[in-house]
Scaffold this active site. Structure first.
Site, PDB file in Angstrom:
ATOM      1  N   ASP A 142     107.096  42.465  62.280  1.00 59.65           N
ATOM      2  CA  ASP A 142     108.208  43.312  61.849  1.00 59.65           C
ATOM      3  C   ASP A 142     108.065  44.691  62.477  1.00 59.65           C
ATOM      4  OD1 ASP A 142     110.380  44.356  60.557  1.00 59.65           O
ATOM      5  OD2 ASP A 142     109.589  44.142  58.533  1.00 59.65           O
ATOM      6  N   ASP A 151     114.750  42.780  64.616  1.00 54.71           N
ATOM      7  CA  ASP A 151     113.468  43.485  64.591  1.00 54.71           C
ATOM      8  C   ASP A 151     112.380  42.747  63.814  1.00 54.71           C
ATOM      9  OD1 ASP A 151     114.627  43.832  62.138  1.00 54.71           O
ATOM     10  OD2 ASP A 151     114.261  45.974  61.995  1.00 54.71           O
ATOM     11  N   GLU A 152     112.588  41.472  63.507  1.00 51.11           N
ATOM     12  CA  GLU A 152     111.529  40.736  62.819  1.00 51.11           C
ATOM     13  C   GLU A 152     111.659  39.245  63.082  1.00 51.11           C
ATOM     14  OE1 GLU A 152     111.597  40.367  58.513  1.00 51.11           O
ATOM     15  OE2 GLU A 152     113.647  41.147  58.474  1.00 51.11           O
TER      16      GLU A 152
END
Length: 411
Positions: A26, A116-117
């Site tokens: 993350d 983003d993860e």
């Protein structure tokens, strides 16, 4: 109902893996970290990305209590010396692509959750790349060196615990939950760490004296059912005992796509609202066609001035990716909701497309001619792909723009 031993024996059992080999990676305060990377003078300062609403905040800003999606005015009252920067969605999309390239170089089993993860399964890579914790360290080093961004990684035997571990490790950290030590790690944590426990559920649990995961686990599912209902009780009780059989899945396609636009609290004329809805329809139509998909159901989402919400939906006779058809359905829903908007005001309008299917499954209509490729939609899509989304727009949006288009994983 009686189930014979032979039938039960034939059912596939979900096995708990022996090793902690699921990674949850993350990126930390993603938008704000990209701004601090690209503008070194912002490093170490409280940074807010956004305009009227906080889209992201650096950890220096979060220390003052700034969160998303807080009103920017409220955020600046909490931290008057914060630096506000406009979002650069193209930069964030490029950074995400670079990070996901590293993910896919690490393992073929990557399940993107957002830009983003992601979850990564590294269970079969010991002989090639070493132990899961070594793989995680290498991953963090590569993201820092090649993309210049901080990333936190959690490692566990389940997806849920890996995600909790990465959150505990933030910012820019690494946390391994050792096999056999899951409950020692999980039970002291606040109940908000459980998936599905938001502000409302947490407040309900706190009124019954439940603040920690361990207290929820000890309460038992029957008592929890009386507080939260059967579905939530079953889900949260399983998580409180670290039960999560889900695998890291690749190649999953979205079941719906959507977009929305905040309108503020001033009064909006019906034509202006309709223009914003047309812009959302154009955006979603482009996404449908780019993903070679079609939809059957159009859903209009509204948020009113009193913060209440409403949805309206319409299912089409045939699945489509034609902007004109989607626009007509969306406009009909808006017209039906207009009396409610006039009465209560509107602060946000959103549109979702569901009942998605692959475009090559569309049934041809008589006389069974193939779908035309030189349509107006195709031409506009090509122009926007080559020259940007603002190259061609509706006249009603010339001075208003289409609004922010948040970068997304591929549809």
């Amino acid at each position: 109902m009686f189930v014979s031993d032979s039938v039960a024996a034939r059912r596939p059992r979900i096995q708990t893996r022996a090793e902690a080999s699921i990674l949850h990676a993350d990126l930390d305060s993603f938008y704000a970290s990209v701004e601090q990377r690209d503008q070194p003078w912002l490093r170490g300062k409280p940074v807010i990305v956004g305009g009227g609403v906080v889209l992201a905040a650096s950890y220096e800003a979060k220390a003052f209590g700034i969160r998303t999606p807080m009103n920017a005015g409220q955020a600046l009252r909490l931290c008057p010396h914060a630096v506000v920067v406009p979002p650069r969605m193209a930069a964030y999309a490029e950074a995400s692509k670079a990070v996901f390239a590293i993910f896919h170089d690490t393992t073929p089993l990557v399940e993107g959750i957002s830009i983003d993860e992601a979850f990564l399964d590294v269970g079969g890579l010991r002989r090639i790349r070493g132990e899961p914790i070594d793989i995680a360290r290498t991953l963090r080093t590569e993201v820092s060196a090649k993309v210049g961004l901080p990333i936190s990684v959690g490692i566990a035997r389940t997806k849920f615990l890996a995600k909790v571990a990465s959150a505990v490790a933030k910012p820019d950290g690494l946390r391994l939950v050792e096999p056999g030590g899951e409950l020692d790690f999980l039970h002291p944590l606040p109940v908000e760490r459980l998936w599905g426990v938001g502000a409302v559920t947490a407040a309900t649990l706190r009124t019954h004296g439940i603040t920690r995961v361990g207290q929820l686990a000890e309460l038992g599912e029957p008592h929890l059912r009386a507080i939260l209902g059967p579905g939530a009780a079953r889900h949260l009780f399983a998580l409180s005992w670290a039960r999560d059989p889900r695998r890291v899945e690749t190649g999953r396609r979205r079941r719906s796509i959507g977009a929305q636009r905040a309108l503020g609290r001033r009064r909006r004329e019906p034509d202006e609202i309709a223009a914003y809805l047309d812009g959302l329809t154009d955006r979603l139509g482009r996404r449908l066609r780019a993903a070679d998909r079609v939809c059957r159901t159009v859903i209009l989402r509204l948020r009113f001035d009193d913060f209440t919400r409403a949805t309206r939906s319409h299912t089409l006779v045939e699945a489509t990716d034609a902007t004109a058809t989607l626009r007509r359905a969306a406009r009909e829903l808006l017209a039906a909701a207009q009396p409610l908007i006039d009465e209560r005001g509107i602060t946000l309008i959103g549109l979702s497309l569901t009942n998605l299917d692959d475009s090559d499954t569309m049934q041809l209509t008589l006389p069974l001619e193939p779908r035309a490729e030189n349509t107006l939609d195709a031409t506009l899509d090509d122009l926007r792909r080559r020259f940007g989304s603002a190259a061609v727009t509706r006249a009603a949006l010339l001075k208003k723009g289409e609004g922010l288009s948040v970068p997304l994983l591929p549809d």
